[in-house]
Design an enzyme around this catalytic site. Structure first.
Site, PDB file in Angstrom:
ATOM      1  N   THR A   7      -1.113  14.002 -15.239  1.00 20.74           N
ATOM      2  CA  THR A   7      -2.399  14.291 -15.870  1.00 20.74           C
ATOM      3  C   THR A   7      -2.434  15.710 -16.413  1.00 20.74           C
ATOM      4  O   THR A   7      -1.785  16.624 -15.869  1.00 20.74           O
ATOM      5  CB  THR A   7      -3.536  14.120 -14.851  1.00 20.74           C
ATOM      6  OG1 THR A   7      -4.750  14.664 -15.375  1.00 20.74           O
ATOM      7  CG2 THR A   7      -3.236  14.848 -13.543  1.00 20.74           C
TER       8      THR A   7
ATOM      9  N   ASP B  68       0.846  -1.188   0.000  1.00 21.76           N
ATOM     10  CA  ASP B  68       0.000   0.000   0.000  1.00 21.76           C
ATOM     11  C   ASP B  68       0.881   1.236   0.000  1.00 21.76           C
ATOM     12  O   ASP B  68       1.881   1.285   0.723  1.00 21.76           O
ATOM     13  CB  ASP B  68      -0.901  -0.015   1.239  1.00 21.76           C
ATOM     14  CG  ASP B  68      -2.040   0.989   1.148  1.00 21.76           C
ATOM     15  OD1 ASP B  68      -1.752   2.196   0.997  1.00 21.76           O
ATOM     16  OD2 ASP B  68      -3.211   0.578   1.232  1.00 21.76           O
TER      17      ASP B  68
ATOM     18  N   VAL C 222     -25.231  15.965 -20.867  1.00 23.85           N
ATOM     19  CA  VAL C 222     -24.477  16.909 -21.693  1.00 23.85           C
ATOM     20  C   VAL C 222     -24.739  18.318 -21.182  1.00 23.85           C
ATOM     21  O   VAL C 222     -25.898  18.716 -21.016  1.00 23.85           O
ATOM     22  CB  VAL C 222     -24.889  16.804 -23.175  1.00 23.85           C
ATOM     23  CG1 VAL C 222     -24.108  17.804 -24.013  1.00 23.85           C
ATOM     24  CG2 VAL C 222     -24.683  15.389 -23.687  1.00 23.85           C
TER      25      VAL C 222
ATOM     26  N   TYR D  80      -7.630  17.102  -7.109  1.00 19.48           N
ATOM     27  CA  TYR D  80      -6.948  16.061  -7.883  1.00 19.48           C
ATOM     28  C   TYR D  80      -5.760  16.642  -8.630  1.00 19.48           C
ATOM     29  O   TYR D  80      -4.629  16.159  -8.527  1.00 19.48           O
ATOM     30  CB  TYR D  80      -7.937  15.416  -8.857  1.00 19.48           C
ATOM     31  CG  TYR D  80      -7.282  14.561  -9.923  1.00 19.48           C
ATOM     32  CD1 TYR D  80      -6.480  13.473  -9.571  1.00 19.48           C
ATOM     33  CD2 TYR D  80      -7.460  14.847 -11.277  1.00 19.48           C
ATOM     34  CE1 TYR D  80      -5.879  12.687 -10.540  1.00 19.48           C
ATOM     35  CE2 TYR D  80      -6.863  14.058 -12.246  1.00 19.48           C
ATOM     36  CZ  TYR D  80      -6.077  12.985 -11.875  1.00 19.48           C
ATOM     37  OH  TYR D  80      -5.464  12.219 -12.840  1.00 19.48           O
TER      38      TYR D  80
END
Length: 311
Positions: A116, A47, A202, A140
């Site tokens: 990212t 972990d 959408v 994030y």
């Protein structure tokens, strides 16, 4: 490899194995859990939040592909502390373990890190290149940027080499393994076509354009990045391929599957009209280029995986 049994990890493991690497898969799943089939040399159970387990996991390795992370933008607003602990704290613990292994063996260590496009936020200049100032807009993105900065600080001028791959939107499937995260538009559209969801949502007219890359094309970038990783330095590369709007994706999914994909339109949100990757650097320095990232092929592979129950 951390995150070896995830959607992206599955594809990267297969490409690394084909390239002749012996892959040690790290998973936090408990010992005895049923694991997906993958061409790995061995599996270790560890972990990111358990430093002593990480030291055992990297023992005798000479490189790490670090893919394990919490990755949902919306969820990160609800669980910022968890994202900080795993994405930044877990990366710090992994780097400590790698440095301890270098101290034990004296062998230089290479790390390829999954980052990212979320670290960039919403730059005005499009397409986005690696020189764009990172201004993440979510926990994030902030925690992934913090992880990148940790790796850069540890690599420069040391025996650690680092390559950071900043992927845009990843989709498709490899060996029947697709993306099960229905918060993402292509998996959701495919799930609707398969009768596993009722509709896609959408915002506005669906004209916002985002950059998509097939997971197998991203996996090839990991192989090339590992080969190019040099001790004492770091490199950052964007990985993207095809611009498409939400409306494009819905229409392509209907064409590719022959099934309707109902959409419910909501009021427009304040969001950038376009977010695209400039991949000039990775094309020039690593000789990488997308081979499977047309929108039609991405959706076709995702559809086959979903229809077979692999997403």
């Amino acid at each position: 490899m951390t995150g070896a049994y995830g959607f992206v990890g599955n594809a990267v493991v297969r490409r690394l194995s084909e390239a002749g690497h012996d892959v040690i898969a790290m998973t936090h799943r408990p010992v005895g859990a049923v694991l997906p089939s993958a061409p790995v040399a061995s599996t270790v159970h560890a972990d990111l939040l358990q430093p002593e387990q990480l030291r055992d996991a990297v023992r005798d390795a000479d490189a790490v592909c670090h893919l394990a992370a919490l990755t949902r933008v919306r969820e990160s607003f609800e669980r910022p502390d968890d994202y900080e602990a795993v994405n930044r704290g877990g990366t710090a613990a992994l780097l400590n373990a790698c440095e301890a292994e270098f101290a034990r063996t004296g062998r230089p260590f290479r790390i390829v890190q999954a980052s990212t496009a979320a670290v960039y936020g919403v730059p005005e200049r499009q397409p986005i290149d690696e020189q764009a100032p990172p201004v993440p807009t979510s926990p994030y993105g902030k925690t992934k940027l913090a992880a990148d900065e940790l790796l850069i600080a540890r690599a420069d001028g040391t025996a650690l080499g680092a390559v950071i791959l900043r992927a845009f939107n990843i989709s498709g499937a490899v060996a029947g393994v697709g993306d099960a995260d229905l918060t993402r538009i292509i998996p959701k559209a495919v799930a609707v076509a398969a009768g596993q969801a009722t509709h896609v949502d959408v915002n506005g007219d669906g004209s916002a354009v985002r950059d998509f890359v097939h997971v197998d094309d991203l996996a090839r970038a990991y192989v090339l990045a590992l080969q190019a990783c040099a001790p004492g330095s770091h490199r950052i590369y964007n990985v993207g391929a095809t611009g498409a709007s939400i409306s494009d994706i819905v229409a392509a999914t209907e064409r590719g599957t022959g099934r309707p994909v109902p959409a419910i339109h909501h009021p427009p949100k304040q969001e950038p009209p376009t977010l695209l990757a400039d991949t000039t650097l990775i094309r020039r320095e690593l000789d990488w280029k997308p081979e499977r990232s047309s929108l039609n092929e991405i959706i076709a592979d995702a559809w086959r995986a979903a229809a077979a129950g692999g997403s």
